[in-house]
Design a protein around this motif. Structure first.
Motif, PDB file in Angstrom:
ATOM      1  N   UNK A   1      38.781  56.444  49.460  1.00  0.00           N
ATOM      2  CA  UNK A   1      40.100  55.917  49.810  1.00  0.00           C
ATOM      3  C   UNK A   1      40.804  55.188  48.689  1.00  0.00           C
ATOM      4  N   UNK A   2      40.144  54.965  47.553  1.00  0.00           N
ATOM      5  CA  UNK A   2      40.808  54.266  46.456  1.00  0.00           C
ATOM      6  C   UNK A   2      41.728  55.248  45.731  1.00  0.00           C
ATOM      7  N   UNK A   3      42.898  54.777  45.295  1.00  0.00           N
ATOM      8  CA  UNK A   3      43.808  55.641  44.548  1.00  0.00           C
ATOM      9  C   UNK A   3      43.401  55.593  43.078  1.00  0.00           C
ATOM     10  N   UNK A   4      43.712  56.651  42.315  1.00  0.00           N
ATOM     11  CA  UNK A   4      43.344  56.639  40.891  1.00  0.00           C
ATOM     12  C   UNK A   4      43.942  55.428  40.172  1.00  0.00           C
ATOM     13  N   UNK A   5      45.149  55.046  40.550  1.00  0.00           N
ATOM     14  CA  UNK A   5      45.824  53.928  39.879  1.00  0.00           C
ATOM     15  C   UNK A   5      45.066  52.620  40.117  1.00  0.00           C
ATOM     16  N   UNK A   6      44.712  52.384  41.357  1.00  0.00           N
ATOM     17  CA  UNK A   6      43.999  51.143  41.689  1.00  0.00           C
ATOM     18  C   UNK A   6      42.619  51.128  41.038  1.00  0.00           C
TER      19      UNK A   6
ATOM     20  N   UNK B   1      36.087  38.768  41.173  1.00  0.00           N
ATOM     21  CA  UNK B   1      34.913  39.276  41.894  1.00  0.00           C
ATOM     22  C   UNK B   1      35.139  39.315  43.401  1.00  0.00           C
ATOM     23  N   UNK B   2      35.829  38.283  43.910  1.00  0.00           N
ATOM     24  CA  UNK B   2      36.075  38.231  45.348  1.00  0.00           C
ATOM     25  C   UNK B   2      37.259  39.136  45.641  1.00  0.00           C
ATOM     26  N   UNK B   3      37.024  40.393  45.498  1.00  0.00           N
ATOM     27  CA  UNK B   3      38.051  41.424  45.651  1.00  0.00           C
ATOM     28  C   UNK B   3      37.306  42.672  46.091  1.00  0.00           C
ATOM     29  N   UNK B   4      37.783  43.256  47.155  1.00  0.00           N
ATOM     30  CA  UNK B   4      37.068  44.389  47.752  1.00  0.00           C
ATOM     31  C   UNK B   4      36.707  45.482  46.750  1.00  0.00           C
ATOM     32  N   UNK B   5      37.691  45.914  45.967  1.00  0.00           N
ATOM     33  CA  UNK B   5      37.429  47.051  45.081  1.00  0.00           C
ATOM     34  C   UNK B   5      36.503  46.696  43.927  1.00  0.00           C
ATOM     35  N   UNK B   6      36.640  45.479  43.401  1.00  0.00           N
ATOM     36  CA  UNK B   6      35.712  45.070  42.335  1.00  0.00           C
ATOM     37  C   UNK B   6      34.289  45.062  42.859  1.00  0.00           C
ATOM     38  N   UNK B   7      34.129  44.481  44.046  1.00  0.00           N
ATOM     39  CA  UNK B   7      32.787  44.379  44.632  1.00  0.00           C
ATOM     40  C   UNK B   7      32.189  45.766  44.853  1.00  0.00           C
ATOM     41  N   UNK B   8      33.010  46.708  45.319  1.00  0.00           N
ATOM     42  CA  UNK B   8      32.508  48.063  45.576  1.00  0.00           C
ATOM     43  C   UNK B   8      32.237  48.805  44.266  1.00  0.00           C
TER      44      UNK B   8
END
Lengths: 111, 111
Positions: free
Chosen positions: A47-52, A19-26
């Motif tokens: 800005x997120x890549x499809x893979x991430x 949870x303490x992860x930028x992309x999860x939170x977003x």
């Protein structure tokens, strides 16, 4: 053993890591208003890549925060939706996001 | 431009990246009760390597969340302390940590 995020062996640690992860939170926040397709999430999380994004959604699904539903249409439609647990996790994450937005002017690096 | 963590160009994104990180969240929480030396933080954050703790503290210092004070003693004493900004950031982070501790039993992966 009481649950304690400071204990290396506590499963809480893994959960905090997720949870303490930028992309999860977003990603969780982006699903608060209802289900979204992959492309819609990708647009929202600038800005997120499809893979991430794929890896992020898979982790959230594995940990029971998000469900992935495939609709047999042409083209194939895949939707992601919060589970009740994922919905509950949104409150502390929204608190963190809004705190950052409200206090960004106080950070020296943002000057 | 209103501050929006979803916008790739918003400085909020960097800040969320800094705070929404397991070790940053744990380090700030560990400093809530007062200043600590490096070794004390390392003991508290079970399982962290000295290198990762050094990098975490340096980032928190660069972003104005923590101060590092060196006392000219033998052996040298180095203490880390929250700034007012760091103290304010503790509230949303504590919210997230306690939510994880209270809900860990609901996660399938923790079974």
């Amino acid at each position: 053993m009481p649950d304690d995020v400071y204990a290396a062996c506590c499963p809480c640690r893994d959960m905090l890591d997720l949870l303490a992860n930028k992309w999860s939170a977003l990603a969780l926040g982006a699903l608060e208003d209802g289900p979204r397709r992959f492309g819609s999430l990708r647009t929202r999380l600038q800005g997120i890549s499809p893979k991430v994004l794929t890896v992020t959604l898979r982790k959230l699904e594995e940990h029971g925060l998000v469900t992935r539903e495939v609709f047999a249409e042409v083209p194939l439609r895949v939707e992601y939706e919060l589970t009740p647990l994922g919905r509950d996790a949104c409150a502390p994450l929204a608190h963190l996001r809004t705190w950052v937005e409200s206090n960004i002017h106080r950070f020296p690096a943002a000057a």
